[in-house]
Design a protein around this motif. Structure first.
Motif, PDB file in Angstrom:
ATOM      1  N   HIS A 153       1.938  13.734   4.207  1.00  0.00           N
ATOM      2  CA  HIS A 153       1.596  12.633   5.117  1.00  0.00           C
ATOM      3  C   HIS A 153       0.859  11.522   4.368  1.00  0.00           C
ATOM      4  O   HIS A 153       1.133  10.334   4.587  1.00  0.00           O
ATOM      5  CB  HIS A 153       0.730  13.143   6.274  1.00  0.00           C
ATOM      6  CG  HIS A 153       1.457  14.058   7.201  1.00  0.00           C
ATOM      7  ND1 HIS A 153       2.390  13.623   8.111  1.00  0.00           N
ATOM      8  CD2 HIS A 153       1.387  15.397   7.357  1.00  0.00           C
ATOM      9  CE1 HIS A 153       2.863  14.650   8.784  1.00  0.00           C
ATOM     10  NE2 HIS A 153       2.276  15.750   8.338  1.00  0.00           N
ATOM     11  N   ILE A 154      -0.050  11.902   3.494  1.00  0.00           N
ATOM     12  CA  ILE A 154      -0.784  10.912   2.697  1.00  0.00           C
ATOM     13  C   ILE A 154       0.174  10.153   1.790  1.00  0.00           C
ATOM     14  O   ILE A 154       0.082   8.925   1.663  1.00  0.00           O
ATOM     15  CB  ILE A 154      -1.902  11.589   1.889  1.00  0.00           C
ATOM     16  CG1 ILE A 154      -2.980  12.125   2.830  1.00  0.00           C
ATOM     17  CG2 ILE A 154      -2.504  10.623   0.867  1.00  0.00           C
ATOM     18  CD1 ILE A 154      -3.962  13.077   2.173  1.00  0.00           C
ATOM     19  N   ASN A 155       1.113  10.855   1.176  1.00  0.00           N
ATOM     20  CA  ASN A 155       2.090  10.196   0.305  1.00  0.00           C
ATOM     21  C   ASN A 155       2.933   9.191   1.074  1.00  0.00           C
ATOM     22  O   ASN A 155       3.233   8.102   0.561  1.00  0.00           O
ATOM     23  CB  ASN A 155       2.977  11.230  -0.388  1.00  0.00           C
ATOM     24  CG  ASN A 155       2.226  12.031  -1.435  1.00  0.00           C
ATOM     25  OD1 ASN A 155       1.207  11.594  -1.959  1.00  0.00           O
ATOM     26  ND2 ASN A 155       2.712  13.226  -1.723  1.00  0.00           N
ATOM     27  N   LEU A 156       3.323   9.523   2.303  1.00  0.00           N
ATOM     28  CA  LEU A 156       4.066   8.573   3.132  1.00  0.00           C
ATOM     29  C   LEU A 156       3.222   7.327   3.397  1.00  0.00           C
ATOM     30  O   LEU A 156       3.712   6.198   3.264  1.00  0.00           O
ATOM     31  CB  LEU A 156       4.487   9.211   4.457  1.00  0.00           C
ATOM     32  CG  LEU A 156       5.153   8.266   5.455  1.00  0.00           C
ATOM     33  CD1 LEU A 156       6.427   7.651   4.889  1.00  0.00           C
ATOM     34  CD2 LEU A 156       5.429   8.997   6.760  1.00  0.00           C
ATOM     35  N   SER A 157       1.964   7.514   3.729  1.00  0.00           N
ATOM     36  CA  SER A 157       1.084   6.359   3.965  1.00  0.00           C
ATOM     37  C   SER A 157       0.917   5.531   2.699  1.00  0.00           C
ATOM     38  O   SER A 157       0.909   4.292   2.750  1.00  0.00           O
ATOM     39  CB  SER A 157      -0.279   6.822   4.479  1.00  0.00           C
ATOM     40  OG  SER A 157      -0.160   7.337   5.778  1.00  0.00           O
ATOM     41  N   ASN A 158       0.787   6.197   1.554  1.00  0.00           N
ATOM     42  CA  ASN A 158       0.678   5.467   0.291  1.00  0.00           C
ATOM     43  C   ASN A 158       1.936   4.644   0.024  1.00  0.00           C
ATOM     44  O   ASN A 158       1.858   3.509  -0.468  1.00  0.00           O
ATOM     45  CB  ASN A 158       0.411   6.428  -0.866  1.00  0.00           C
ATOM     46  CG  ASN A 158      -0.993   6.977  -0.833  1.00  0.00           C
ATOM     47  OD1 ASN A 158      -1.892   6.402  -0.235  1.00  0.00           O
ATOM     48  ND2 ASN A 158      -1.189   8.119  -1.471  1.00  0.00           N
ATOM     49  N   GLU A 159       3.107   5.187   0.346  1.00  0.00           N
ATOM     50  CA  GLU A 159       4.354   4.438   0.202  1.00  0.00           C
ATOM     51  C   GLU A 159       4.368   3.227   1.131  1.00  0.00           C
ATOM     52  O   GLU A 159       4.827   2.144   0.754  1.00  0.00           O
ATOM     53  CB  GLU A 159       5.564   5.336   0.488  1.00  0.00           C
ATOM     54  CG  GLU A 159       5.903   6.285  -0.635  1.00  0.00           C
ATOM     55  CD  GLU A 159       6.286   5.564  -1.921  1.00  0.00           C
ATOM     56  OE1 GLU A 159       7.103   4.618  -1.868  1.00  0.00           O
ATOM     57  OE2 GLU A 159       5.744   5.938  -2.978  1.00  0.00           O
ATOM     58  N   GLN A 160       3.874   3.410   2.349  1.00  0.00           N
ATOM     59  CA  GLN A 160       3.842   2.305   3.306  1.00  0.00           C
ATOM     60  C   GLN A 160       2.925   1.186   2.832  1.00  0.00           C
ATOM     61  O   GLN A 160       3.154   0.020   3.136  1.00  0.00           O
ATOM     62  CB  GLN A 160       3.412   2.799   4.685  1.00  0.00           C
ATOM     63  CG  GLN A 160       4.467   3.660   5.350  1.00  0.00           C
ATOM     64  CD  GLN A 160       4.018   4.241   6.676  1.00  0.00           C
ATOM     65  OE1 GLN A 160       2.850   4.185   7.043  1.00  0.00           O
ATOM     66  NE2 GLN A 160       4.970   4.810   7.390  1.00  0.00           N
ATOM     67  N   LEU A 161       1.900   1.520   2.066  1.00  0.00           N
ATOM     68  CA  LEU A 161       0.993   0.497   1.542  1.00  0.00           C
ATOM     69  C   LEU A 161       1.702  -0.448   0.579  1.00  0.00           C
ATOM     70  O   LEU A 161       1.246  -1.572   0.370  1.00  0.00           O
ATOM     71  CB  LEU A 161      -0.208   1.143   0.846  1.00  0.00           C
ATOM     72  CG  LEU A 161      -1.250   1.765   1.765  1.00  0.00           C
ATOM     73  CD1 LEU A 161      -2.302   2.494   0.942  1.00  0.00           C
ATOM     74  CD2 LEU A 161      -1.892   0.715   2.657  1.00  0.00           C
ATOM     75  N   LYS A 162       2.817  -0.018   0.023  1.00  0.00           N
ATOM     76  CA  LYS A 162       3.579  -0.887  -0.872  1.00  0.00           C
ATOM     77  C   LYS A 162       4.280  -1.995  -0.099  1.00  0.00           C
ATOM     78  O   LYS A 162       4.591  -3.039  -0.657  1.00  0.00           O
ATOM     79  CB  LYS A 162       4.607  -0.072  -1.663  1.00  0.00           C
ATOM     80  CG  LYS A 162       3.970   0.922  -2.608  1.00  0.00           C
ATOM     81  CD  LYS A 162       5.012   1.784  -3.286  1.00  0.00           C
ATOM     82  CE  LYS A 162       4.365   2.814  -4.191  1.00  0.00           C
ATOM     83  NZ  LYS A 162       5.352   3.731  -4.787  1.00  0.00           N
TER      84      LYS A 162
END
Length: 99
Positions: free
Chosen positions: A16-25
């Protein structure tokens, strides 16, 4: 709550954190991504809760207990993670990396 010490627990959380980190891009606002993640968590937890009842009235009767449980769990987890970031601030924020 389920035992949170198994590796699968942390692997799911990291996904879930990795998905959010991707969304930050794509979405530059930390607040927007955080709000979406929190909304998704609450929506999923409402659904998980509903799965344990036969009627809406039955669920409504348990509403306050559900709120108490989820709010206590969120607070406990947030306290642990805030303390971790306070104690490891220099390490975690060195590269100002997400999540």
């Amino acid at each position: 709550m389920a035992d949170t010490t198994d590796q699968a627990f942390y692997d799911r959380a990291d996904a879930h954190i990795n998905l959010s980190n991707e969304q930050l891009k794509t979405f530059e606002s930390l607040g927007q991504v955080s709000a979406s993640m929190m909304f998704g968590t609450t929506r999923f937890n409402a659904w998980v809760s509903a799965c344990g009842f036969k009627t809406g009235a039955e669920m409504a009767a348990a509403r306050e207990a559900l709120l108490k449980y989820f709010c206590e769990q969120y607070r406990m987890m947030l306290e642990d993670n805030l303390d971790d970031h306070i104690n490891n601030f220099g390490h975690y924020m060195r590269a100002n990396a997400p999540g």
